[in-house]
Write a protein that holds these residues in place. Structure first.
Motif, PDB file in Angstrom:
ATOM      1  N   UNK A  31      75.843 -11.356  31.493  1.00 32.94           N
ATOM      2  CA  UNK A  31      77.217 -11.582  31.976  1.00 32.94           C
ATOM      3  C   UNK A  31      77.854 -10.320  32.553  1.00 32.94           C
ATOM      4  N   UNK A  32      77.619  -9.179  31.904  1.00 37.14           N
ATOM      5  CA  UNK A  32      78.203  -7.945  32.458  1.00 37.14           C
ATOM      6  C   UNK A  32      77.540  -7.577  33.782  1.00 37.14           C
ATOM      7  N   UNK A  33      76.226  -7.751  33.849  1.00 31.78           N
ATOM      8  CA  UNK A  33      75.549  -7.462  35.123  1.00 31.78           C
ATOM      9  C   UNK A  33      76.106  -8.349  36.233  1.00 31.78           C
TER      10      UNK A  33
ATOM     11  N   UNK B 198      69.911 -16.208  39.538  1.00 27.65           N
ATOM     12  CA  UNK B 198      70.693 -15.063  40.033  1.00 27.65           C
ATOM     13  C   UNK B 198      70.709 -15.005  41.558  1.00 27.65           C
ATOM     14  N   UNK B 199      70.239 -16.085  42.176  1.00 29.38           N
ATOM     15  CA  UNK B 199      70.276 -16.143  43.640  1.00 29.38           C
ATOM     16  C   UNK B 199      71.703 -15.907  44.133  1.00 29.38           C
ATOM     17  N   UNK B 200      71.830 -15.083  45.143  1.00 29.01           N
ATOM     18  CA  UNK B 200      73.152 -14.800  45.692  1.00 29.01           C
ATOM     19  C   UNK B 200      73.781 -13.562  45.090  1.00 29.01           C
ATOM     20  N   UNK B 201      73.181 -13.051  44.015  1.00 28.98           N
ATOM     21  CA  UNK B 201      73.686 -11.814  43.411  1.00 28.98           C
ATOM     22  C   UNK B 201      72.798 -10.655  43.836  1.00 28.98           C
ATOM     23  N   UNK B 202      73.228  -9.455  43.476  1.00 28.15           N
ATOM     24  CA  UNK B 202      72.439  -8.253  43.782  1.00 28.15           C
ATOM     25  C   UNK B 202      71.455  -7.927  42.652  1.00 28.15           C
ATOM     26  N   UNK B 203      71.457  -8.746  41.620  1.00 28.99           N
ATOM     27  CA  UNK B 203      70.620  -8.455  40.440  1.00 28.99           C
ATOM     28  C   UNK B 203      69.176  -8.856  40.737  1.00 28.99           C
ATOM     29  N   UNK B 204      68.269  -7.937  40.442  1.00 28.51           N
ATOM     30  CA  UNK B 204      66.849  -8.170  40.723  1.00 28.51           C
ATOM     31  C   UNK B 204      66.071  -8.314  39.413  1.00 28.51           C
ATOM     32  N   UNK B 205      65.015  -9.118  39.463  1.00 29.66           N
ATOM     33  CA  UNK B 205      64.200  -9.362  38.258  1.00 29.66           C
ATOM     34  C   UNK B 205      62.725  -9.260  38.622  1.00 29.66           C
TER      35      UNK B 205
END
Ligand code: NDP
Ligand code: 8X3
Length: 262
Positions: A131-133, A177-184
Motif C-alpha cells: 500500500x505504501x509503495x 500493479x499494471x499502470x503503476x511504476x512498481x516493478x516486480x
C-alpha cells in the motif's frame, strides 16, 4: 555497471542472516542503499549490521529480529519503520526447504513450515509494504523463486509447490500493479552453495556438502550481482523473470557432477 540509479533508496531484505540475503545486503550497501535487515537470528543480524555500519557509516542500517510467519508483528514493526522511512525496495528472500521426502512419508510439520514461510511469509511482507509503495507510486520487488518452481523433482514436492506459487504470485503482482511504476521480478536460481542444504537436511552437514561436490555451484554473490542488475535497470525496464543456474546444471535432472573422492 552503468549509472547508480538506486543510491539513497531504502531496501528491506528478508532472510538477511545468511546466504543470498547476506550477500545482497553487502551488494546493496556498496551501491549506497540504506538497509532494513530482517531475520530470526539476532546475533547474526547484529554482526552483519555492525560490519556494514563500520564499512558504510553514512548509511542507515537497521535490523528487525522477526519471523516472517508472524503477520501481526510484521505489520506493527514494519508500519512503525515505514512511518519514518519509506521502503523503496523489497527483497522477498526468506525461505527454506525442510526435508527431501516423498509425499507418502513426508513430515507434515516440514510442509507447514515451508508453506508458512515461503508462501504465506512472502504474502504477509508484500501485503504490508505494497500500500505504501502504491501510494508513493514507487517500488521494486524481487521475489526469490527457484528452478524448483519451474520444474518439480522427485521428493521435492512441497518445496517445489511453494516456489511454483512464488512464481505465480510474481506474475499476479505484475498484473495487479499494471499502470503503476512498481516493478516486480521473480529470480529463480538453481543450485547455490549457501546454508540451504544444511537447513534442508536438518543440520546434517556431511549430507549437505555432498549436494555441491563435483561441480561449481552458484554462490550467494552471483545472486546478489543479478539482483543489483535488476534493481539498477532504468525505470521503464521491468525484468519480470530470471532463471539462473550453474553452468554445470541445465535442469534439476541435468547436473554434470564429476565423480569425486572423499
Ligand atoms: P540460507 O539458508 O542461507 O538463508 C535463508 C534465510 O532465510 C536465512 O537468512 C534465514 O534466517 C531466513 N529465514 C528462514 N526462515 C525464516 C523465517 N521464518 N523468518 C525470517 N527469516 C527466515 O539459504 P539461501 O540463501 O540459499 O536461501 C534464500 C532463498 O533462496 C530461499 O527462499 C530459498 O528457498 C531460495 N533458493 C535457494 C537456492 C539454493 O540452492 N541455495 C536456489 C533457489 C532458491 P533466520 O534463520 O535467521 O531466520
Ligand atoms: C533450491 C534449489 O535444486 O534444491 O531452490 O531445488 S533446489
Amino acid at each position: 555497471m552503468n549509472a547508480n540509479r538506486i543510491a539513497g533508496q531504502t531496501a528491506l531484505i528478508t532472510g538477511a542472516t545468511s546466504g543470498f540475503g547476506w550477500a545482497t545486503a553487502w551488494a546493496l550497501a556498496n551501491m549506497q542503499v540504506n538497509l532494513l535487515l530482517l531475520g530470526r537470528r539476532s546475533n547474526r543480524l547484529e554482526a552483519l549490521a555492525t560490519q556494514l555500519r563500520a564499512e558504510h557509516p553514512t548509511l542507515q542500517i537497521e535490523t528487525l529480529v522477526m519471523d516472517v510467519r508472524d503477520y501481526p508483528q510484521l505489520q506493527t514493526q514494519l508500519h512503525a519503520f515505514m512511518a519514518q522511512t519509506p521502503i523503496d525496495i523489497l527483497i522477498n528472500n526468506a525461505g527454506l526447504a525442510a526435508g527431501l521426502g516423498s509425499m507418502v512419508e513426508g513430515d507434515v510439520q516440514d510442509w507447514e513450515q515451508m508453506i508458512d514461510t515461503n508462501l504465506k511469509g512472502l504474502l504477509y511482507v508484500s501485503r504490508t509494504l505494497l500500500p505504501q509503495m502504491q501510494a508513493r507510486n514507487r517500488g521494486h520487488i524481487i521475489n526469490i523463486g527457484s528452478m524448483a518452481g519451474n520444474q518439480t523433482y522427485p521428493n521435492g514436492n512441497v518445496y517445489c509447490a511453494t516456489k511454483a506459487a512464488v512464481h505465480v504470485l510474481g506474475q499476479a503482482m505484475n498484473m495487479d500493479l499494471l499502470g503503476s511504476a512498481i516493478r516486480v521480478c521473480t529470480l529463480a536460481p538453481g543450485a547455490a552453495n549457501t546454508e540451504f542444504s544444511t537447513v534442508r537436511f536438518h543440520g546434517d552437514q556431511a549430507r549437505a556438502n555432498q549436494v555441491y561436490q563435483g561441480f561449481e555451484p552458484l554462490l550467494a554473490e552471483d545472486i546478489a550481482e543479478m539482483i543489483l542488475y535488476v534493481l539498477n535497470a532504468p525505470p521503464h525496464v521491468n525484468i519480470q523473470k530470471i532463471d539462473m543456474m550453474p553452468t554445470a546444471q541445465r535442469s534439476p535432472y541435468h547436473l554434470h557432477q564429476n565423480a569425486f573422492v572423499d
